[in-house]
Design a protein around this motif. Structure first.
Motif, PDB file in Angstrom:
ATOM      1  N   ASN A  59       0.867  -1.097   0.023  1.00 12.10           N
ATOM      2  CA  ASN A  59      -0.088   0.222   0.145  1.00 12.10           C
ATOM      3  C   ASN A  59       1.044   1.178   0.160  1.00 12.10           C
ATOM      4  O   ASN A  59       0.593   2.346  -0.636  1.00 12.10           O
ATOM      5  CB  ASN A  59      -0.979   0.121   1.242  1.00 12.10           C
ATOM      6  CG  ASN A  59      -2.140   1.123   0.958  1.00 12.10           C
ATOM      7  OD1 ASN A  59      -2.673   1.342  -0.026  1.00 12.10           O
ATOM      8  ND2 ASN A  59      -2.461   1.251   2.061  1.00 12.10           N
ATOM      9  N   SER A  60       1.723   1.229   0.721  1.00  9.69           N
ATOM     10  CA  SER A  60       2.766   2.269   0.955  1.00  9.69           C
ATOM     11  C   SER A  60       3.625   2.436  -0.560  1.00  9.69           C
ATOM     12  O   SER A  60       3.649   3.929  -1.214  1.00  9.69           O
ATOM     13  CB  SER A  60       3.985   2.386   1.690  1.00  9.69           C
ATOM     14  OG  SER A  60       3.239   2.289   3.238  1.00  9.69           O
ATOM     15  N   SER A 104       2.795   6.021  -2.692  1.00  7.07           N
ATOM     16  CA  SER A 104       4.214   6.821  -2.587  1.00  7.07           C
ATOM     17  C   SER A 104       4.834   7.287  -3.983  1.00  7.07           C
ATOM     18  O   SER A 104       5.390   6.455  -4.553  1.00  7.07           O
ATOM     19  CB  SER A 104       5.254   6.433  -1.791  1.00  7.07           C
ATOM     20  OG  SER A 104       4.521   6.040  -0.347  1.00  7.07           O
ATOM     21  N   PRO A 105       4.950   8.776  -4.136  1.00  2.00           N
ATOM     22  CA  PRO A 105       5.510   8.878  -5.577  1.00  2.00           C
ATOM     23  C   PRO A 105       6.980   8.849  -5.614  1.00  2.00           C
ATOM     24  O   PRO A 105       7.629   8.601  -6.597  1.00  2.00           O
ATOM     25  CB  PRO A 105       4.915  10.411  -5.559  1.00  2.00           C
ATOM     26  CG  PRO A 105       4.886  11.080  -4.185  1.00  2.00           C
ATOM     27  CD  PRO A 105       4.354   9.969  -3.527  1.00  2.00           C
ATOM     28  N   ASP A 106       7.565   8.795  -4.281  1.00  3.15           N
ATOM     29  CA  ASP A 106       8.955   8.733  -4.489  1.00  3.15           C
ATOM     30  C   ASP A 106       9.649   7.972  -3.297  1.00  3.15           C
ATOM     31  O   ASP A 106       8.669   7.711  -2.287  1.00  3.15           O
ATOM     32  CB  ASP A 106       9.902  10.200  -4.472  1.00  3.15           C
ATOM     33  CG  ASP A 106       9.281  10.965  -3.045  1.00  3.15           C
ATOM     34  OD1 ASP A 106       9.599  10.487  -2.064  1.00  3.15           O
ATOM     35  OD2 ASP A 106       8.749  12.072  -3.471  1.00  3.15           O
ATOM     36  N   PRO A 107      10.686   7.620  -3.070  1.00  2.00           N
ATOM     37  CA  PRO A 107      11.356   6.794  -2.081  1.00  2.00           C
ATOM     38  C   PRO A 107      11.375   7.355  -0.698  1.00  2.00           C
ATOM     39  O   PRO A 107      10.958   6.383   0.228  1.00  2.00           O
ATOM     40  CB  PRO A 107      12.708   6.548  -2.654  1.00  2.00           C
ATOM     41  CG  PRO A 107      12.995   6.724  -3.892  1.00  2.00           C
ATOM     42  CD  PRO A 107      11.867   7.795  -4.208  1.00  2.00           C
ATOM     43  N   GLN A 108      11.660   8.483  -0.590  1.00  6.46           N
ATOM     44  CA  GLN A 108      11.519   9.181   0.644  1.00  6.46           C
ATOM     45  C   GLN A 108      10.185   9.246   1.193  1.00  6.46           C
ATOM     46  O   GLN A 108       9.894   8.998   2.289  1.00  6.46           O
ATOM     47  CB  GLN A 108      12.000  10.845   0.568  1.00  6.46           C
ATOM     48  CG  GLN A 108      11.674  11.651   1.586  1.00  6.46           C
ATOM     49  CD  GLN A 108      12.719  10.974   2.844  1.00  6.46           C
ATOM     50  OE1 GLN A 108      13.855  10.384   2.569  1.00  6.46           O
ATOM     51  NE2 GLN A 108      12.149  11.171   4.094  1.00  6.46           N
ATOM     52  N   GLU A 147       8.533   7.336   4.692  1.00  5.39           N
ATOM     53  CA  GLU A 147       7.973   8.089   5.621  1.00  5.39           C
ATOM     54  C   GLU A 147       6.434   7.312   5.948  1.00  5.39           C
ATOM     55  O   GLU A 147       6.099   6.970   7.154  1.00  5.39           O
ATOM     56  CB  GLU A 147       7.691   9.657   5.462  1.00  5.39           C
ATOM     57  CG  GLU A 147       8.884  10.281   5.462  1.00  5.39           C
ATOM     58  CD  GLU A 147       8.655  11.813   4.804  1.00  5.39           C
ATOM     59  OE1 GLU A 147       7.442  12.008   4.623  1.00  5.39           O
ATOM     60  OE2 GLU A 147       9.645  12.538   4.557  1.00  5.39           O
ATOM     61  N   ASN A 148       5.978   6.975   4.706  1.00  7.11           N
ATOM     62  CA  ASN A 148       4.566   6.239   4.804  1.00  7.11           C
ATOM     63  C   ASN A 148       4.954   4.778   5.726  1.00  7.11           C
ATOM     64  O   ASN A 148       3.941   4.432   6.328  1.00  7.11           O
ATOM     65  CB  ASN A 148       4.076   6.020   3.494  1.00  7.11           C
ATOM     66  CG  ASN A 148       3.441   7.298   2.810  1.00  7.11           C
ATOM     67  OD1 ASN A 148       3.262   8.310   3.559  1.00  7.11           O
ATOM     68  ND2 ASN A 148       3.093   7.309   1.360  1.00  7.11           N
ATOM     69  N   LEU A 149       5.613   4.228   5.342  1.00  2.00           N
ATOM     70  CA  LEU A 149       5.820   2.806   5.861  1.00  2.00           C
ATOM     71  C   LEU A 149       6.437   2.994   7.098  1.00  2.00           C
ATOM     72  O   LEU A 149       5.806   2.404   7.976  1.00  2.00           O
ATOM     73  CB  LEU A 149       6.956   2.195   5.051  1.00  2.00           C
ATOM     74  CG  LEU A 149       7.087   0.734   5.421  1.00  2.00           C
ATOM     75  CD1 LEU A 149       5.963  -0.044   5.361  1.00  2.00           C
ATOM     76  CD2 LEU A 149       8.179  -0.177   4.663  1.00  2.00           C
ATOM     77  N   THR A 150       7.098   3.944   7.543  1.00  2.00           N
ATOM     78  CA  THR A 150       7.600   4.189   8.952  1.00  2.00           C
ATOM     79  C   THR A 150       6.489   4.539   9.905  1.00  2.00           C
ATOM     80  O   THR A 150       6.140   3.954  10.845  1.00  2.00           O
ATOM     81  CB  THR A 150       8.601   5.418   8.954  1.00  2.00           C
ATOM     82  OG1 THR A 150       9.740   4.754   8.223  1.00  2.00           O
ATOM     83  CG2 THR A 150       9.183   5.636  10.464  1.00  2.00           C
ATOM     84  N   GLU A 151       5.640   5.356   9.292  1.00  2.00           N
ATOM     85  CA  GLU A 151       4.251   5.799  10.241  1.00  2.00           C
ATOM     86  C   GLU A 151       3.340   4.681  10.282  1.00  2.00           C
ATOM     87  O   GLU A 151       2.937   4.475  11.339  1.00  2.00           O
ATOM     88  CB  GLU A 151       3.527   6.955   9.396  1.00  2.00           C
ATOM     89  CG  GLU A 151       3.969   8.391   9.503  1.00  2.00           C
ATOM     90  CD  GLU A 151       3.438   9.333   8.782  1.00  2.00           C
ATOM     91  OE1 GLU A 151       2.517   9.001   8.109  1.00  2.00           O
ATOM     92  OE2 GLU A 151       4.178  10.347   8.460  1.00  2.00           O
TER      93      GLU A 151
END
Length: 172
Positions: A116-117, A121-125, A129-133
């Motif tokens: 899902n992340s 997510s448009p870019d690796p950064q 962030e999405n995955l970390t949250e």
């Protein structure tokens, strides 16, 4: 005088022979009385060593009775401990299966979070962030379950726990 001295010696030898014969007879029967309880004790010891039930019938020897009863009690205690060990092993296996099941579920949730992340997510950064949250949120939910000893958690508690990360950024 001579025949009476010879008679006395003969009589003494005969009495000594009778005493020896009587002692041998008493020793034989005493040995037989001791042999039966001793054989019973050896049989009980063999059963105990093989992990089998031990039975011991009382004999005329008090000492053998004490030892036989102690072996019978020891066999019962060993049997009880073995039963407890089997029960504990069965419970351990069940807990291990449950842990494996929950671990697989958790990995499936993480895999879905990664997918899902990646999708949003448009870019690796941004992906990081999405995955970390999401992983932090999963960890908070997991902590809440542990706090309630894997019991039920109210929806209000779950929402409060998840939203607390936005109130205090250090907590996430």
């Amino acid at each position: 005088d001579r025949p009476s001295a010879t008679s006395a010696v003969g009589l003494m030898l005969m009495l000594a022979g009778l005493a020896i014969a009587g002692s041998l007879i008493v020793a034989y029967f005493t040995g037989r009385l001791i042999a039966k309880p001793t054989e019973m004790l050896l049989g009980a010891a063999r059963h105990l060593g093989a992990g089998e039930p031990v039975s011991f019938s009382p004999t005329i020897m008090k000492e053998a009775n004490v030892v036989g009863e102690a072996m019978r009690e020891a066999a019962g205690q060993i049997r009880a401990r073995e039963e407890e060990l089997r029960k504990n092993e069965k419970e351990r296996r069940m807990v291990m299966r449950e842990l494996s099941h929950r671990s697989k579920n958790l990995l499936a949730v993480i895999q879905a979070m990664v997918s899902n992340s990646l999708r949003i997510s448009p870019d690796p950064q941004q992906f990081r962030e999405n995955l970390t949250e999401r992983l932090a949120g999963l960890a908070r939910s997991h902590d809440l379950l542990i706090k309630t000893d894997w019991g039920s958690v109210s929806l209000a508690e779950l929402i409060s726990t998840q939203l607390s990360a936005f109130d205090d950024p250090k907590r996430s």
